[in-house]
Design a protein around this motif. Structure first.
Motif, mmCIF file in Angstrom:
data_model
loop_
_atom_site.group_PDB
_atom_site.id
_atom_site.type_symbol
_atom_site.label_atom_id
_atom_site.label_comp_id
_atom_site.label_asym_id
_atom_site.label_seq_id
_atom_site.Cartn_x
_atom_site.Cartn_y
_atom_site.Cartn_z
ATOM 1 N N GLY A 274 -43.957 4.829 -11.927
ATOM 2 C CA GLY A 274 -43.509 3.676 -12.699
ATOM 3 C C GLY A 274 -42.119 3.817 -13.272
ATOM 4 O O GLY A 274 -41.790 3.152 -14.253
ATOM 5 N N ASN A 275 -41.277 4.643 -12.638
ATOM 6 C CA ASN A 275 -39.908 4.795 -13.137
ATOM 7 C C ASN A 275 -38.915 4.924 -11.987
ATOM 8 O O ASN A 275 -39.285 4.854 -10.838
ATOM 9 C CB ASN A 275 -39.803 6.003 -14.087
ATOM 10 N N LEU B 106 -31.080 -2.829 -7.315
ATOM 11 C CA LEU B 106 -31.527 -2.110 -8.512
ATOM 12 C C LEU B 106 -32.595 -1.070 -8.195
ATOM 13 O O LEU B 106 -32.674 -0.030 -8.854
ATOM 14 C CB LEU B 106 -32.069 -3.102 -9.544
ATOM 15 N N MET B 107 -33.408 -1.325 -7.193
ATOM 16 C CA MET B 107 -34.489 -0.391 -6.878
ATOM 17 C C MET B 107 -33.966 0.966 -6.406
ATOM 18 O O MET B 107 -34.682 1.973 -6.481
ATOM 19 C CB MET B 107 -35.419 -0.992 -5.823
ATOM 20 N N PRO C 196 -45.483 0.280 -7.049
ATOM 21 C CA PRO C 196 -44.412 0.675 -7.979
ATOM 22 C C PRO C 196 -44.135 -0.440 -8.987
ATOM 23 O O PRO C 196 -43.776 -1.555 -8.607
ATOM 24 C CB PRO C 196 -43.218 0.917 -7.055
ATOM 25 N N ARG C 197 -44.312 -0.157 -10.252
ATOM 26 C CA ARG C 197 -44.335 -1.210 -11.270
ATOM 27 C C ARG C 197 -42.972 -1.882 -11.456
ATOM 28 O O ARG C 197 -42.906 -3.074 -11.740
ATOM 29 C CB ARG C 197 -44.831 -0.628 -12.594
ATOM 30 N N ASP D 10 -39.371 5.849 -8.115
ATOM 31 C CA ASP D 10 -40.463 5.405 -7.254
ATOM 32 C C ASP D 10 -39.981 5.109 -5.841
ATOM 33 O O ASP D 10 -40.707 5.372 -4.864
ATOM 34 C CB ASP D 10 -41.141 4.173 -7.850
ATOM 35 N N LEU D 11 -38.798 4.553 -5.690
ATOM 36 C CA LEU D 11 -38.283 4.313 -4.344
ATOM 37 C C LEU D 11 -38.059 5.640 -3.616
ATOM 38 O O LEU D 11 -38.373 5.767 -2.431
ATOM 39 C CB LEU D 11 -36.985 3.504 -4.393
ATOM 40 N N ARG D 12 -37.524 6.646 -4.321
ATOM 41 C CA ARG D 12 -37.337 7.971 -3.711
ATOM 42 C C ARG D 12 -38.682 8.531 -3.268
ATOM 43 O O ARG D 12 -38.799 9.125 -2.188
ATOM 44 C CB ARG D 12 -36.667 8.920 -4.704
#
Length: 252
Positions: A251-252, A227-228, A195-196, A233-235
């Motif tokens: 990447g978002n 923040l993540m 994940p960018r 991407d974390l979801r």
């Protein structure tokens, strides 16, 4: 023939290659400016997730172009072009080192995030051998990389470290048989697949934490962690674990 070449060998990866073989990739102003421009451009390229910095198959870079420097006075030295573009790159930069990385060449490697070296690689800060002080960050970054006493040994003697010794000291992450570029590209592709936003945040927190107190560094890390939770991407990462499948990061 371009003295700095940029290529994209596979999705997500860019290679920045020094290409002055006739002078063993000596670093003149043109090369330094082109390197900075290449990194700036790649940081704006959404297709690129990681960068590999490399030289030739038998030499990385022998350092500054002494022909350019020999006639400088103090004013010329003050005006000389230097940059920290790899250090401040928002995207990870991996050094792939074959052969000698001396002086300014080694200082560019010190700006990178980690180093893959061939067994023939050597690393040295040779400035003291001609009466010069390093000017590209070695006196500050080398002690961070290998410790004060090991750094002073290298800086005061000008003697090279072998790839195996650099690995032992924690400067090199991997020593490989043959050319280092293939392994560096594979690792760059792996990093680019992560994940960018998380990759960028990890790199930034580590860089800023080096110059901060421990408590400030922990606070930076905590803020990055928080923040993540605002990213898709974390979801996706959570969902992929729950559903037992490979994640598809956007990447978002």
């Amino acid at each position: 023939m371009a003295v700095v070449e940029v290529e994209k060998p596979q999705d997500g990866v860019a290679i920045v290659r020094l290409n002055r073989p006739e002078v063993r990739n000596a670093l003149n102003t043109e090369v330094r400016e082109l390197l900075a421009s290449a990194v700036e451009s790649l940081n704006q390229d959404d297709e690129v997730g990681a960068i590999v910095l490399t030289g030739g198959d038998t030499v990385f870079a022998v350092g500054a172009d002494l022909g350019e420097q020999a006639d400088r006075d103090v004013v010329g030295a003050i005006r000389a072009y230097t940059h920290q573009a790899f250090w401040y790159s928002g995207k990870p930069v991996i050094a792939a080192v074959n052969g000698d990385a001396f002086g300014g060449g080694n200082e560019f490697i010190l700006q990178c995030d980690f180093v893959i070296a061939s067994g023939s690689a050597r690393f040295a800060q040779t400035e003291v051998t001609i009466g010069l002080v390093p000017g590209g960050g070695a006196t500050q970054r080398l002690p961070q990389a290998i410790g004060r006493q090991n750094a002073l040994y290298a800086l005061l003697t000008g003697l090279p470290l072998s790839a195996d010794d650099a690995f032992r000291l924690g400067y090199v992450s991997e020593v490989v048989k043959g050319n280092a570029i293939d392994r560096a590209v594979d690792l760059a592709a792996l990093v680019a697949s992560r994940p960018r936003l998380a990759v960028r945040q990890i790199k930034e927190v580590v860089r800023l934490g080096l110059d901060a107190s421990f408590e400030a560094g922990i606070a930076l890390e905590r803020r990055g962690y928080q923040l993540m939770f605002g990213t898709q991407d974390l979801r996706e990462g959570f969902a992929s674990v729950k559903e037992g499948r490979a994640p598809k990061f956007a990447g978002n």
